[in-house]
Design an enzyme around this catalytic site. Structure first.
Site, PDB file in Angstrom:
ATOM      1  N   GLY A   1       0.793  -1.224   0.000  1.00 12.92           N
ATOM      2  CA  GLY A   1       0.000   0.000   0.000  1.00 12.92           C
ATOM      3  C   GLY A   1       0.820   1.265   0.000  1.00 12.92           C
ATOM      4  O   GLY A   1       0.416   2.279   0.568  1.00 12.92           O
ATOM      5  N   SER A   2       1.999   1.236  -0.622  1.00 11.52           N
ATOM      6  CA  SER A   2       2.855   2.418  -0.757  1.00 11.52           C
ATOM      7  C   SER A   2       3.328   2.998   0.569  1.00 11.52           C
ATOM      8  O   SER A   2       3.749   4.140   0.635  1.00 11.52           O
ATOM      9  CB  SER A   2       2.142   3.515  -1.558  1.00 11.52           C
TER      10      SER A   2
ATOM     11  N   SER B   1       4.677  -6.242  -2.031  1.00 10.22           N
ATOM     12  CA  SER B   1       4.873  -4.866  -2.464  1.00 10.22           C
ATOM     13  C   SER B   1       5.642  -4.077  -1.403  1.00 10.22           C
ATOM     14  O   SER B   1       6.745  -4.477  -1.018  1.00 10.22           O
ATOM     15  CB  SER B   1       3.521  -4.235  -2.801  1.00 10.22           C
TER      16      SER B   1
END
Length: 289
Positions: free
Chosen positions: A72-73, A143
């Site tokens: 989620g960055s 991620s």
């Protein structure tokens, strides 16, 4: 890295009957927790985001423990989006913790990595209450969460500073992680200190020689995190003498590569099988020592 590190709610068409308005909600609602013991919102630290959920087989005892870290960055995402991950790994026999962590920009690097270390310390000390063995820990991240997972495990000060005993973490899995890129050129720069130098921060730059085995999974059709990140991490592990497995999963995107952790979506690709093969191999290797 080409675009933002997307959170799972942006999941698009998977080739299954998921509603367009909230596909992750549909996936999680379709995930049965029957036969599992699930405990929500356990606090591993003092911040409101320092919470995790535990998924365990009913009657579990002395099981290896997996900590999952969402993407989620670094500024979004939630453990609540990954019920399907907790269920999937628990069905495979692992006590699975799915964590939240403090978010940028209020909490830039290294706060979210410190949170991962704190969660591992908590699991080391408390996993037995939920059927787990706190001396047999693994970390899996997707991620931005893969950055956190690899950095906390492969960079020695994080674990030692948190009080995690040497050898307690037996392996780490990074799924589509941004391990080596110039964050100053992307919106994710707010997740890092102002004036920070990627050469001093990226996980490729500080790998301890005694790090446990790494599994790097790269999505063959990733349009969000450039696959070169995986190549650079592989080279850094090789240079440090750390055991690793590097696997490109063909046809998978940045999102479908984590969606394929679901037991319902294994037809998308080999993520779940690759993760379980790695975990099972490490467990078998440790048992034979």
């Amino acid at each position: 890295m080409k675009r933002r590190l997307l959170a799972l709610p942006l999941l698009l068409t998977l080739g299954v009957a998921l509603t367009a308005c909230n596909p992750v909600g549909t996936l999680n609602r379709a995930t049965s927790l029957s036969g599992l013991s699930v405990t929500h919102d356990l606090h591993y630290g003092s911040d409101p985001r320092n919470v995790l959920d535990i998924y365990a087989p009913q009657g579990a005892a002395n099981k290896a423990v997996v900590l999952f870290i969402h993407g989620g960055s670094w500024d979004s995402g939630s453990k609540d989006e990954y019920v399907f991950v907790g269920e999937s790994l628990a069905r495979a026999g692992y006590v699975t913790a799915v964590m939240n962590y403090r978010l940028a920009p209020q909490h830039p690097y290294p706060d979210y990595v410190i949170d991962a270390a704190s969660a591992l310390k908590w699991l080391q000390d408390n996993a037995a209450q939920y059927g787990g063995n706190g001396q047999r820990l693994y970390v899996v991240g997707h991620s931005a969460g893969a950055f956190n997972a690899v950095d906390v495990v492969d960079d020695s000060p994080f674990l030692s500073d948190a009080g995690v005993q040497a050898g307690t973490v037996r392996g780490v899995v990074g799924i589509a992680g941004p391990y080596d890129y110039d964050f100053r050129q992307f919106p994710t720069k707010t997740a890092f200190p102002a004036g920070g130098d990627p050469a001093q921060i990226m996980p490729t730059q500080h790998i301890r020689a005694d790090a446990p085995p790494n599994l790097l999974l790269v999505a063959g059709n990733d349009q969000t995190v450039d696959p070169s990140n995986g190549e650079k991490m592989k080279a850094a592990l090789q240079a440090a003498g750390v055991p690793y497995t590097y696997t490109v999963l063909p046809g998978l995107s940045h999102i479908t590569v984590v969606a394929a952790l679901s037991r319902r979506l294994t037809f998308l690709g080999g993520t779940r099988q690759a993760v379980l093969d790695f975990l099972n191999t490490q467990e078998a290797s440790a048992a034979n020592k």
